[in-house]
Write an enzyme that holds these catalytic residues in place. Structure first.
Site, PDB file in Angstrom:
ATOM      1  N   HIS A 291      25.445  32.179  44.984  1.00  0.00           N
ATOM      2  CA  HIS A 291      25.482  30.763  44.606  1.00  0.00           C
ATOM      3  C   HIS A 291      24.552  30.453  43.430  1.00  0.00           C
ATOM      4  O   HIS A 291      24.973  29.932  42.393  1.00  0.00           O
ATOM      5  CB  HIS A 291      25.080  29.880  45.788  1.00  0.00           C
ATOM      6  CG  HIS A 291      25.994  29.973  46.964  1.00  0.00           C
ATOM      7  ND1 HIS A 291      27.310  30.355  46.857  1.00  0.00           N
ATOM      8  CD2 HIS A 291      25.792  29.730  48.286  1.00  0.00           C
ATOM      9  CE1 HIS A 291      27.875  30.340  48.049  1.00  0.00           C
ATOM     10  NE2 HIS A 291      26.975  29.975  48.935  1.00  0.00           N
TER      11      HIS A 291
ATOM     12  N   LYS B 124      14.723  29.183  44.277  1.00  0.00           N
ATOM     13  CA  LYS B 124      14.113  28.984  45.592  1.00  0.00           C
ATOM     14  C   LYS B 124      15.215  28.615  46.576  1.00  0.00           C
ATOM     15  O   LYS B 124      16.014  27.711  46.313  1.00  0.00           O
ATOM     16  CB  LYS B 124      13.053  27.879  45.527  1.00  0.00           C
ATOM     17  CG  LYS B 124      12.341  27.622  46.842  1.00  0.00           C
ATOM     18  CD  LYS B 124      11.142  26.703  46.661  1.00  0.00           C
ATOM     19  CE  LYS B 124      11.536  25.308  46.245  1.00  0.00           C
ATOM     20  NZ  LYS B 124      10.389  24.369  46.287  1.00  0.00           N
TER      21      LYS B 124
END
Length: 585
Positions: A334, A427
């Site tokens: 992603h 992150k």
């Protein structure tokens, strides 16, 4: 489940209609019966939804120059369902072809929650051809009526377009059928083929197989579908869900096995994040606005952050998750795909191959990740407000001594002229304080800023930041400095804000709607090519092997917190603050 409006359907595809018209099919060395041919611009297709795989294809292209010109001229203003039909490339009056969509693994959660609702959304907005059929395929014993009852519980109509909702649902469910069979049985797929032919009624048959099944049975399903249920006179395509392997070696083995039965042009590796509205808008924002493209380089951008957070844990999915971890589950696909779209050079055109060529160049220019540039974490139990939230290893499907990370932060670098020295920070984590996904572009300080004294020692408050909030509550906003009204010289930081819910009355379509429609149309722009996948795994495989071989212990963080402290030290090493943790987000 939101549905796709006809105007969205039209606008999404008009921008690539000319590129698609010029697209040439690249043939792979596969058995002749599985050689794919470019899909027709004005023809129907039959779609079969299976929880496993499918196969090859062919169809005769029929182009309409006047329609394509009209689509190009109406790039940003398409509004009607008729325009939707034009854009997606089939003619509602075509009686000679059909699309059969088979969902392999139709009894699974993904099929029930995402795939069937997305197909209904496309049907509701007249984005599917007149002649189409949806088949569910799985090992579970089920009748057509039982499948329809299961599917009906997940279908909803768009809030802003609910007229004839019940009638539309009934019409859609009548197109849904079920066939029970084993994923490795050619005989069962031969039986499916007979059922498909009955519904295709002699028309040119186009078949789409959606593999909503575990990766360990991909190949069996693809083999059986290709040998026993591929289209004889149209195209056959297969949508493959992640994970695409666990590392470079397993990914390459999966690709080689798939290519024994399919050409690359038949394989649609889906990453649903690429179908999200704000990710699609990323290239529009950059390439169609003069104010952004000149700033899109190391000269003006200080760092870029890609942030993904979930406010819940594995919740019963621990068995699957523990085999992959957050790096494989989120970062390697992603977030890295979004990074490639963000950082790529201007493509020659909107053609799928031109865009994917530029993405591959970015990935090949990146440094492989080093252990010192990564922080991993795992959530532990935490009590808040009298409620005790479980630790990752409290999940009964997870080994008690598991070191699998549920959080990771990483600093990546692209060694090319545009991005040399700019840290790209990623992150991703589970069981954090909030849920969301966003891209944050932090610009450099203004050289010799006359107003530095008004910001004190915190120069970061004086820098501009572009935020693209992918989910939830989609928005794009730019942080600027401005003077507070009054006689004094007090500065404030404000947002120039495009809030989608306020600006647009229509609901944003689910990513699966766009990607399914692209697969039916043969548009590969938002799907992952094999060399792209190889380049992505090359970045992460050495790191993943080192983490597992050295048994690196993750930093533990409380369930519902902001994650490991180590992530802040990682960012600070590059003189960066995580934008989502600032007082002014």
């Amino acid at each position: 489940m939101s549905t796709l409006s006809s105007s969205h359907c039209s606008a999404s595809y008009s921008s690539t209609s000319n590129a698609r018209r010029q697209r040439s099919t690249k043939l792979s060395s596969i058995p002749k019966r599985f050689v794919p041919v470019k899909s027709a611009r004005n023809s129907y297709q039959n779609v079969v939804l299976l929880q496993d795989g499918a196969v090859s294809s062919t169809i005769v292209p029929i182009e309409n120059d006047s329609t394509l010109k009209k689509l190009k001229d109406g790039l940003l203003s398409a509004t009607s369902s008729e325009e939707c039909e034009d854009v997606v490339g089939f003619d509602s009056n075509d009686k000679n072809s059909t699309v059969s969509i088979t969902v392999v693994g139709a009894s699974g959660d993904l099929a029930k929650k995402k795939i069937f609702p997305a197909l209904f959304a496309l049907f509701y907005e007249d984005c599917l051809p007149e002649h189409f059929t949806v088949f569910g395929y799985a090992r579970s014993k089920m009748t057509d009526a039982e499948l329809r009852n299961m599917v009906s519980k997940t279908l909803t109509c768009r809030i802003d377009k609910r007229e004839n909702c019940g009638e539309k649902m009934e019409q859609f469910l009548k197109r849904c059928f079920y066939h029970s069979g084993q994923y490795d049985s050619e005989d069962n797929f031969t039986e499916l083929d007979k059922k498909l032919k009955e519904h295709e009624a002699g028309r040119v048959s186009n078949r789409l197989f959606y593999l909503s099944i575990p990766p360990n049975i991909f190949i069996d399903a693809v083999k059986c579908a290709s040998l026993s249920a591929s289209s004889a006179n149209g195209w056959t395509r297969v949508i493959v869900e992640k994970p695409f392997g666990r590392d470079s070696e397993s990914s390459a083995a999966l690709t080689n096995s798939l290519k024994q039965y399919l050409a690359e042009d038949q394989i649609f590796r889906i990453d649903h994040y690429l179908g999200k509205e704000l990710v699609e808008n990323l290239s529009v924002l950059r390439f169609s606005n003069l104010i952004f493209e000149p700033l899109w380089s190391r000269q003006y951008i200080r760092n870029v952050q890609f942030i993904f957070s979930e406010d819940f844990g594995t919740e019963g999915r621990g068995g699957y998750f523990d085999n992959y971890g957050i790096i494989r589950d989120i970062m390697q696909n992603h977030l890295l795909q979004i990074l490639a779209l963000f950082a790529m050079e201007t493509p020659v055109s909107l053609d799928a191959e031109d865009i994917r060529n530029e993405k591959v160049k970015v990935l090949r220019s990146m440094r492989p990740l080093q252990l010192e540039d990564v922080v991993i974490g795992q959530y532990k139990s935490h009590t808040k407000g009298g409620v005790t939230y479980p630790a990752y290893t409290d999940d009964k499907t997870v080994p008690k001594d598991s070191l699998t990370p549920t959080f990771a932060a990483a600093a990546l670098f692209i060694d090319n002229a545009r991005w040399d020295g700019v840290p790209f920070l990623m992150k991703a984590g589970k069981a954090l304080h909030t849920k969301g996904a966003e891209i944050r572009v932090q610009f450099r300080h203004v050289p010799g800023n006359l107003y530095n004294r008004n910001f004190g020692t915190d120069l970061d408050r004086a820098t501009n930041e572009l935020v693209i909030r992918v989910q939830p509550d989609e928005a794009i906003y730019l942080k600027i400095n401005n003077k507070v009204p009054g006689l004094g010289m007090r500065l404030d930081r404000s947002n120039l804000n495009l809030h989608y819910a306020a600006r647009y009355s229509k609901e944003i379509p689910d990513a699966y709607e766009r990607l399914l429609l692209d697969a039916i149309e043969g548009e590969r722009r938002l799907f992952i090519r094999s060399d792209e996948l190889d380049a992505a795994w090359a970045l992460f495989t050495p790191l993943l092997k080192e983490l597992e071989e050295k048994k690196i212990i993750p930093e533990y963080y409380p369930h519902g917190s902001r994650g490991p402290v180590g992530a802040h030290y990682l960012a600070a090493r590059y003189n960066v603050r995580w934008g989502d943790l600032s007082v002014e987000q």
